[in-house]
Write an enzyme that holds these catalytic residues in place. Structure first.
Site, PDB file in Angstrom:
ATOM      1  N   HIS A  78       0.814  -1.220   0.000  1.00  0.00           N
ATOM      2  CA  HIS A  78       0.000   0.000   0.000  1.00  0.00           C
ATOM      3  C   HIS A  78       0.845   1.265   0.000  1.00  0.00           C
ATOM      4  CE1 HIS A  78      -2.121  -3.245   2.231  1.00  0.00           C
ATOM      5  NE2 HIS A  78      -3.120  -2.922   1.414  1.00  0.00           N
TER       6      HIS A  78
ATOM      7  N   ASP B 275      35.220 -31.092  12.403  1.00  0.00           N
ATOM      8  CA  ASP B 275      35.327 -32.363  11.705  1.00  0.00           C
ATOM      9  C   ASP B 275      36.489 -32.447  10.707  1.00  0.00           C
ATOM     10  OD1 ASP B 275      34.902 -34.840  10.486  1.00  0.00           O
ATOM     11  OD2 ASP B 275      32.752 -34.716  10.826  1.00  0.00           O
TER      12      ASP B 275
ATOM     13  N   HIS C 298      36.510 -36.149   8.527  1.00  0.00           N
ATOM     14  CA  HIS C 298      35.912 -36.492   7.234  1.00  0.00           C
ATOM     15  C   HIS C 298      36.790 -36.093   6.051  1.00  0.00           C
ATOM     16  CE1 HIS C 298      35.051 -32.246   6.747  1.00  0.00           C
ATOM     17  NE2 HIS C 298      34.535 -32.457   5.571  1.00  0.00           N
TER      18      HIS C 298
ATOM     19  N   HIS D 240      36.589 -36.193   1.101  1.00  0.00           N
ATOM     20  CA  HIS D 240      37.220 -35.384   0.050  1.00  0.00           C
ATOM     21  C   HIS D 240      38.427 -36.101  -0.574  1.00  0.00           C
ATOM     22  CE1 HIS D 240      34.598 -32.166   1.345  1.00  0.00           C
ATOM     23  NE2 HIS D 240      35.140 -32.128   2.537  1.00  0.00           N
TER      24      HIS D 240
ATOM     25  N   ASP E 283      30.576 -32.530   0.570  1.00  0.00           N
ATOM     26  CA  ASP E 283      29.960 -32.367   1.891  1.00  0.00           C
ATOM     27  C   ASP E 283      28.444 -32.445   1.812  1.00  0.00           C
ATOM     28  OD1 ASP E 283      32.288 -32.083   3.425  1.00  0.00           O
ATOM     29  OD2 ASP E 283      32.445 -29.957   2.921  1.00  0.00           O
TER      30      ASP E 283
END
Ligand code: FES
Ligand SMILES: [Fe+2]
Length: 469
Positions: free
Chosen positions: A103, A203, A206, A211, A359
């Site tokens: 408005h 982490d 991992h 990877h 990931d």
């Protein structure tokens, strides 16, 4: 959480699977975590001039962040006071006012309501605009150029909230050295916000497995040797895990910048700056300047120092996030070096980056699997190297020197998540500040009110409850 179910046993390194999918837990997180912790909004370099703005989120609330005429930065809920529509749809830009598309109510850059169309003709008398400005975000402060907001007026200052983490982050941000290159890349990921936040906090485990393929094509050196989890060369690539008050933490690999960026202009740049950092901030931070960090600022802001990426995990329900990604550079780098750093950061951790895609598959897999009706009744483990956590004579926080691969910072993330979900207010959280490391390392000595307790009874009680199905 509350007086009912125990969801986390941070001492043992255990958390229930349901915290990643239960709607009622997510709704409580929006109130207790996102409603009262400091959340990253923008970097000063994104809004240098008066009227510059960005729109973002605090939890699931839309927020408008604007540079003011006096150079300060303010933030408001991006919601019109008439029917609640967002008053700014653009992601960023420069404006003298914000006009609602419904408005036409108009707000100044300071959030005040300055115009109501057809006011005289349709309202009959002047509208009292004084109490109809955009709702302000209670606190907006910046740490060396990184602008954060907090919706809880009772929260500590940003400096206090960052606590020991600020001491570490001075390494590359002091004097406003670090800046972010935006606008941020944005993508949707079907996962719970805590999974990537925990991953970035701790982490290192991992990296060699998830990877492996990407690492095989990375330059030789400590990181390349991780590929396939065949072992870690602990003499060439030792590192530590660091956990600080309020759930922040990181893992770091010593001297990784030189191995990742060996032979590049970036490595030359870091080496040229390192002596000055060591002289100004001391030997430890001189060493940290050349390390690689995977870090999370609780709750949902993460970064990789030395691979130059900076992220916010914006929650969109228990099973979805938007990933916002900037590249992080040093202000004093040449524009050519900044461009090269940005290209490399996008190639690895941008929306379609090699490491990012690796990931995403696992974050998605954990989310979908943990929510299975039977599966979600169980618990998960975060117990790597429990017993090796300790304080350090020179480094603040709780440290594990066993390896950069660890879960110390992950346990810290869930420890504070549990604390903030349980606490009625910031006064309760503050009460534990002076003895949080003792509570962690010798849980038998105190409870969070500073009272002694029978540790073995308490521990067994918690274990039973967490293990219960
Ligand atoms: S909703 Fe904004 S002007 Fe009506
Ligand atoms: Fe990763």
């Amino acid at each position: 959480m509350g007086n009912s179910e125990i969801l986390v046993d941070a001492t043992a390194g255990v958390q229930k699977r349901k915290i990643f999918s239960a709607e009622e837990i997510y709704q409580l997180e929006l109130e207790k975590v996102f409603g009262r912790c400091w959340l990253f909004l923008t970097h000063e370099s994104e809004i240098p001039k008066s009227g510059d703005f960005v729109t973002t989120f605090m939890g699931e609330d839309r927020v408008l962040v604007v540079r003011q005429a006096d150079r300060s930065v303010k933030a408001f809920l991006n919601s019109c006071r008439h029917r609640g529509n967002q008053v700014c749809r653009a992601e960023s830009g420069n404006l003298r006012s914000f006009i609602c598309s419904y408005h036409g109510w108009t707000y100044g850059i300071d959030g005040s309501l300055i115009n109501v169309p057809l006011e005289k003709e349709c309202y009959g008398s002047p509208v009292d605009k004084t109490n109809l400005g955009l709702a302000p975000v209670a606190k907006v402060e910046n740490f060396n150029g990184f602008v954060f907001g907090c919706l809880d007026p009772e929260a500590p200052s940003l400096r206090e909230y960052l606590g020991e983490m600020a001491w570490y982050m001075e390494t590359f941000t002091s004097g406003g050295r670090a800046e972010l290159l935006g606008p941020p890349l944005k993508s949707v990921l079907h996962t719970n916000w805590k999974l990537p936040a925990e991953n970035f906090a701790c982490d290192g485990y991992h990296v060699g497995w998830t990877h492996a393929a990407a690492l095989k094509v990375a330059p030789a050196g400590p990181l390349g040797q991780l590929a396939g989890n065949t072992g870690i060369n602990t003499t060439e690539a030792p590192g530590i895990q660091i956990a600080t008050r309020h759930g922040h933490g990181f893992g770091c690999i010593w001297n990784a910048a030189s191995s990742i960026h060996r032979g590049t202009a970036l490595n030359d740049y870091l080496l040229s700056k390192q002596p000055e950092v060591a002289k100004r901030l001391g030997e430890w931070r001189g060493k940290l300047f050349m390390a690689h960090w995977d870090a999370t600022i609780f709750p949902n802001c993460s970064f990789l120092y030395a691979t130059n990426t900076f992220k916010v995990w914006q929650p969109k329900g228990p099973g979805e996030i938007e990933v916002w990604t900037w590249s992080m550079v040093d202000k004093e780098m040449s524009s050519e070096l900044k461009r090269n750093v940005q290209k490399e950061a996008i190639r690895t951790f941008g929306t379609a980056g090699t490491f990012e895609s690796d990931d995403a598959v696992n974050f998605h897999g954990c989310m979908r699997t943990n929510r299975g009706p039977q599966t979600r009744k169980g618990q998960l483990t975060n117990s790597m190297a429990v017993g090796f956590d300790k304080t350090h004579p020179e480094l603040p926080g709780v440290i594990s020197e066993l390896s950069f691969i660890g879960e110390t910072a992950g346990r810290n993330f869930y420890r504070f998540w549990d604390e903030v979900m349980d606490a009625a207010n910031w006064d309760e959280i503050r009460a534990a500040n002076s003895h949080w490391t003792e509570d962690w390392l010798a849980p038998e000595t105190r409870d969070t009110n500073g009272n002694g307790r029978n540790q073995s009874d308490h521990f067994e009680h918690r274990q039973t409850q967490v293990a219960g199905k």
